[in-house]
Design an enzyme around this catalytic site. Structure first.
Site, mmCIF file in Angstrom:
data_model
loop_
_atom_site.group_PDB
_atom_site.id
_atom_site.type_symbol
_atom_site.label_atom_id
_atom_site.label_comp_id
_atom_site.label_asym_id
_atom_site.label_seq_id
_atom_site.Cartn_x
_atom_site.Cartn_y
_atom_site.Cartn_z
ATOM 1 C CG ASP A 32 32.832 10.727 -40.198
ATOM 2 O OD1 ASP A 32 33.382 10.278 -41.028
ATOM 3 O OD2 ASP A 32 33.311 11.394 -39.303
ATOM 4 C CG HIS A 105 37.049 10.226 -41.069
ATOM 5 N ND1 HIS A 105 35.635 10.743 -40.663
ATOM 6 C CD2 HIS A 105 38.059 11.056 -40.958
ATOM 7 C CE1 HIS A 105 36.514 12.115 -40.125
ATOM 8 N NE2 HIS A 105 37.847 12.176 -40.450
ATOM 9 C CB SER A 435 38.330 14.503 -38.284
ATOM 10 O OG SER A 435 37.803 14.811 -39.320
#
Lengths: 656, 82
Positions: A32, A105, A435
């Site tokens: 990520d 994220h 996600s």
């Protein structure tokens, strides 16, 4: 995350799950945007020594050194050569040339999968509670492969290459893009190598829903995860001058609107741009906006950016109306100004008021966090949908998990909206996407791996899939928020994950490397193409009849478009063979079939399977006999094996 | 633009490595140098693939693809977060 542990039954059944000592032997690798190691979710209190099998390390770089790792965050690497080669040197004033997460994220996904327990977590008071990752005792290794300019395949592949060498047990990839044959699909190639080493690879299905054929990461050796809602909401009413209140959602915290109705305007009437209704940067006329609440339409630019555009034009609030494609799905955001998001239907009602009233007024009433919302889960509108465009005979997505309004750890250098002008610092953020659902499944897979160390990735996925549910406790079918109607296996796969049942599935559909090679032979891949995927010298046996239908997958997709040939007779029969492995006590399982409809006859042979011992394997054949139907017709059913203690369920999708 | 370079992932068939090479990285390097004097390897891959990534022009990539022992020369793909 808060709420998902209760929603999934983890907290209520903690005694059923593996001891933390066993779970702490499992390593989840997350690919990520990196990691914010100071997050409380990486606190390593109570964790023992790092597993002796671990070969990874904590790489140093800009704003990151080896001491940022601990017994929780045991690995952190970064891969930027592909990114730098394409876009030039990393601007270190904008992003760290190191494993550090400057986006948020990566911290969100890694803490969702395996974050430690953190009390009193919330975003600006919303979703307050004790936050934890799904496998809260598992170790985390982060592989930073995504940068401001995207996630480059050369970097992702090297990250996966290193993660295999490091000895991760589960890989979690909340990224994707496009679809191509497996021998051209970098993530599929990397995932195959991981699977060969016994590593389960969980990937997000994509956010291109509700369109059909919108899935990413569809290789059968990947666990493909779609998204559903929780039973939690963040209501914020749009209260109009005509006395009517309309429900919406918001995560706004800050100075409220004046304690009175304020002028209200439609963005499309405060612009000279044709797309001014979308509140794109530079499209609103400040003189018309100043001091008003503005109604913006969803689409094209980020939802939070619309709020920022309204604020910078002098607006005091925003109502954000869904587009038709969003259906009734409401995604809450921590906007920079008082704002609420409403459904398309509600948006139209509000617009009727705006267009019929000479001096419209409104205000927004924020009501905090509510739990117990029903029905839940519902399939998120954005969650990508089947059929599988690469191999229609493999049903995808595999499963859905919580992916809407998920609270998890966040990077300290970026505000909750991610906008440059958002200078707020938060320890946790609430965001949505597949996600977010993918690392839920990655963490749950880590729990299953700890409970059953000898299970293959295929067996773990089978346990998750065959115990998933697609009906509420009331017996009503799970809903798709995009349509308001029952969702189908093309939307939810096997259904919503149920980790407590997955611990003890009774039977599993196991899969070996050879099974997947047979699958590639069935696809008629050339020797070179097979070698691209497998790296090995496998050869397909020309005397053997390979069939995609015989891959021992825990679901059934019967396609009369491809593979089965044209329908030349009145009916066509397609046979699928499966093998079940007993992972429980001896028992006799009987089959029951929910038929996809009158036009499809489903027969299972044999109808009963008796297992005498653990790891015993028994096979069965399903015959699907269907008459011709118009193309694009889809029908759905279910095949269940039960010994009265377990239900081993498989969805069935039949398409023409 | 024939001179524009982009990243490719080069997949090699390790079992076809000529015996004169002791180390597969030397073989990779030799294959790359045969189509480009200036190109350098970004990464070599050992576990997910046998091969390497590098920057090549379209013509160089096409030329490399025709060489023995090359399984595929795949252009870089940019993925996005979900």
């Amino acid at each position: 995350t808060t709420r998902t542990p209760e929603f999934l039954g983890l907290d209520q059944n903690a005694n059923l799950f593996p001891e933390s000592k066993t779970a702490s032997e499992v390593v989840v690798g997350v690919f990520d945007t990196g990691v914010w190691p100071e997050s409380k979710s990486f606190d390593d209190s109570g964790l023992g020594p790092i597993p002796s099998s671990w070969k990874g390390l904590c790489e140093t770089g800009n704003n990151f050194n080896a001491s940022n790792c601990n017994r929780k965050l045991i690995g952190a690497r970064f891969f930027s050569k592909g990114y730098v080669a394409a876009l030039g040197p990393i601007d270190e004033s904008k992003e760290s040339n190191s494993p550090r997460d400057d986006d948020g994220h990566g911290t969100h996904t890694s803490t969702t999968a395996a974050g430690s327990v953190v009390r009193d977590a919330s975003l600006l008071g919303y979703a307050a509670g004790t936050a934890r990752g799904m496998a809260s005792s598992a170790r985390v290794a982060v592989y930073k492969v995504c940068w401001e300019g995207g996630c480059f395949s050369s970097d992702i592949l090297k990250g996966m290459d290193m993660a295999i060498a490091d000895n991760v047990n589960v890989m979690s990839l909340s990224l994707g893009g496009g679809t191509s044959d497996y021998y051209r699909d970098n993530i599929a190639i990397g995932a195959f190598a991981a699977m060969q080493k016994g590593i389960l690879v969980s990937c997000s299905a994509g956010n291109a829903g509700p369109s059909s054929f919108s899935l990413s990461n569809v290789a059968p050796w990947i666990t493909t995860v779609g998204a559903g809602t929780l039973d939690r909401d963040f209501p914020a009413l749009a209260s109009l001058g005509n006395g009517l209140n309309y429900s919406g959602v918001s995560l706004f915290k800050g100075d409220s609107l004046p304690d009175k109705m304020v002028p209200f305007i439609y963005a499309g009437n405060a612009t000279i741009a044709t797309n001014g209704n979308l509140c794109m940067p530079g499209t609103l006329i400040p003189d018309k906006i100043k001091g008003k609440i503005v109604l913006c339409d969803r689409g094209v630019n980020a939802r939070v950016q619309k709020g920022s555009v309204v604020k910078s034009a002098g607006g005091v609030g925003m109502v954000l109306a869904n587009a038709a494609s969003n259906g009734d799905e409401l995604v809450a955001d921590a906007h920079l100004l008082p704002a609420t998001a409403v459904t398309e239907k509600t948006g139209n009602l509000i617009k009727n008021y705006l267009f019929s009233e000479s001096n419209p007024t409104a205000t927004i009433l924020f009501q905090g966090t509510k739990v117990g919302i029903e029905p839940s889960p519902v399939v998120a509108a954005f969650s990508s949908r089947g059929p599988n465009s690469i191999t229609p005979e493999i049903l995808k997505p595999d499963i859905i998990a919580p992916g809407v309004n998920i609270l998890a750890g966040w990077a300290g250098s970026v505000g909750p909206t991610g906008l440059a002008e958002d200078t707020r610092h938060v320890e946790f953020n609430i965001i949505s996407g597949t996600s977010m659902s993918c690392p839920h499944v990655s963490g749950l897979a880590a729990l299953l791996k700890a409970a059953h160390p000898d299970w293959s990735p295929g067996a773990i996925r089978s346990a998750l899939m065959t115990t998933a549910y697609s009906q509420y406790k009331t017996g009503k079918l799970m809903e798709d928020i995009a349509t308001g109607k029952p969702s189908t296996p093309f939307d939810h796969g096997a259904g919503h994950v149920d980790p407590v049942s997955a611990l003890n599935p009774g039977l599993v559909y196991d899969l070996t490397v050879d099974d997947y090679v047979d699958f590639l032979c069935a696809l008629k891949y050339t020797a070179s193409e097979i070698k691209l995927v497998t790296r090995g010298n496998f050869t397909c046996d020309t005397s053997k009849q390979y069939s995609v239908n015989n891959l021992n997958y825990p679901s059934f997709a019967v396609s009369y478009q491809t593979g089965s040939g044209p329908i030349t007779e009145e009916t066509t029969t397609v046979k699928h063979t499966r093998t079940l492995t007993n992972v429980g006590l001896p028992g006799t399982y009987k089959v029951s079939v929910t038929s996809p409809g009158k036009s499809v006859k489903v027969t299972v042979e044999p109808e009963s399977l008796s297992f005498d011992k653990v790891n015993q394997k028994m096979s069965y054949t399903v015959s699907f006999t269907a008459s011709s139907m118009p193309s694009n017709t889809n029908l759905f059913g279910r095949i269940e094996w039960s010994d009265d203690k377990h239900i081993v369920g498989s969805p069935v999708a039949v398409s023409w | 633009d024939g001179e524009r370079k982009i990243t490719y992932i080069v997949h090699m068939s390790k079992s076809e490595m000529p015996v004169r090479f002791n180390d597969h990285t030397h073989w990779y390097d030799s294959s790359l140098k045969s189509v480009s004097d200036s190109a350098e390897m970004l990464y070599t891959y050992n576990n997910v693939a046998h091969g390497y990534s590098t920057r090549l022009t379209k013509q160089e990539a096409e030329s490399l693809e025709k060489q023995p022992g090359i399984l595929g020369v795949m252009p870089e793909v940019i993925y996005e977060l979900h």
